[in-house]
Each structure stands twice: as C-alpha cells, then as structure tokens.
Design an enzyme around this catalytic site. Structure first.
Site, PDB file in Angstrom:
ATOM      1  N   ALA A 137      -6.789  -0.070 -14.141  1.00  0.00           N
ATOM      2  CA  ALA A 137      -5.966  -1.288 -14.051  1.00  0.00           C
ATOM      3  C   ALA A 137      -4.792  -1.060 -13.103  1.00  0.00           C
ATOM      4  CB  ALA A 137      -5.477  -1.705 -15.430  1.00  0.00           C
ATOM      5  N   TYR A 138      -4.168   0.119 -13.201  1.00  0.00           N
ATOM      6  CA  TYR A 138      -3.071   0.452 -12.288  1.00  0.00           C
ATOM      7  C   TYR A 138      -3.560   0.450 -10.843  1.00  0.00           C
ATOM      8  CZ  TYR A 138       0.399   3.183  -9.794  1.00  0.00           C
ATOM      9  OH  TYR A 138       1.313   3.607  -8.863  1.00  0.00           O
ATOM     10  N   CYS A 139      -4.686   1.111 -10.577  1.00  0.00           N
ATOM     11  CA  CYS A 139      -5.246   1.162  -9.218  1.00  0.00           C
ATOM     12  C   CYS A 139      -5.586  -0.239  -8.719  1.00  0.00           C
ATOM     13  CB  CYS A 139      -6.497   2.046  -9.181  1.00  0.00           C
ATOM     14  SG  CYS A 139      -6.185   3.774  -9.593  1.00  0.00           S
ATOM     15  N   SER A 141      -4.209  -3.072  -9.653  1.00  0.00           N
ATOM     16  CA  SER A 141      -2.980  -3.818  -9.381  1.00  0.00           C
ATOM     17  C   SER A 141      -2.384  -3.398  -8.042  1.00  0.00           C
ATOM     18  CB  SER A 141      -1.964  -3.624 -10.508  1.00  0.00           C
ATOM     19  OG  SER A 141      -1.378  -2.329 -10.487  1.00  0.00           O
TER      20      SER A 141
END
Length: 151
Positions: A137-139, A141
């Site tokens: 999810a971080y990647c 975003s």
C-alpha cells in the site's frame, strides 16, 4: 523531542526570523486540510514554495488504518492529502510566481501497482492487511504521487 511550539521557537531563534509560525494540519482529514488552507490564505500573503513531504509509512507495524474520510491511510496521507492541499493553495502559488511545488516521493514507487477497480470499490490500495500488503500500500501510494506530480 520537541513540542510544536518549542520547535517553532527554536526555529525562530536559529533563523533569526520571528515570522516562523505553526499551523496544525492533518493530511488524514480533508476538513483539516481545508481548514489549514483557509487559515493560511487569510493570514499569509505569500507562498513561494510548497514542499509535500508527509509520509505515513508505519503501516507495516501499526496496520493500515483509515483516514477520517474512509480511505486507507497510505493513500489518504501520502497522496490525497498532498493533492488536496496543493489544489487549495495553487492560486496563491501562481499569484506569487515564480513559485514551486516540491513533492518528495520514494524509489519504492517502482514496486507499486494500482488496481483502480479495487480503489474505486473499497477506497483502498490493497485487498488485505498483512505486513506485506501494508508495505505494498505504501509503494502504491508513492507510485500515485510520483505519477501525479511528475511534471
């Protein structure tokens, strides 16, 4: 660790500039972003540079979480909050030109991939909540932010 007011005071002393101000902003809450922009536009006549550098990366430890508006935290803080803030301040940036918007991303955007159907149906960038999915999810975003602010 400093409180916000201590940090402002320290900044004023070290820079010799007593015009350093603190204005609260929570990128995980659209109302806070709107409130910040409204206050800023009423009190500050110039905006020469906007640096978008807030990051929600603790999801691998804390879990994904949700913003006040129901989006997954990584998407809300790392992408939507910056997008909304920039949009709300864009006219002031143009009026004060030449001005700049600097948006910090991460090389991890290379590992991102966007499932727009999932995003549209769940307001989320991944379908689960494992540590790997939180990292993904971080990647994701960061990929959205990279593409948005590429130019």
């Amino acid at each position: 660790a400093f409180t916000f007011l201590e940090a402002v005071s320290k900044n004023q002393i070290e820079s010799g500039n007593n015009q350093v101000v603190f204005m609260p902003l929570d990128l995980a809450d659209f109302r806070s972003v709107h409130s910040f922009a409204e206050t800023f536009l009423k009190t500050e006549p110039r905006l020469d540079i906007l640096i978008n550098n807030a990051v929600f990366a603790d999801m691998c430890i804390m879990g994904p979480g949700r913003t006040a508006d129901g989006f997954c935290m990584a998407f809300g803080v790392n992408h939507l909050g910056h997008f909304l803030l920039t949009n709300l301040l864009l006219e002031r940036l143009k009026q004060c030109g030449p001005s700049r918007v600097v948006t910090v991303s991460a090389l991890l955007h290379h590992l991102g991939r966007i499932d727009f159907a999932l995003l549209g149906s769940t307001k989320d960038l991944v379908s689960g909540q494992s540590a790997w999915q939180n990292f993904q999810a971080y990647c994701n975003s960061k990929l959205l932010t990279f593409v948005l602010f590429l130019n």
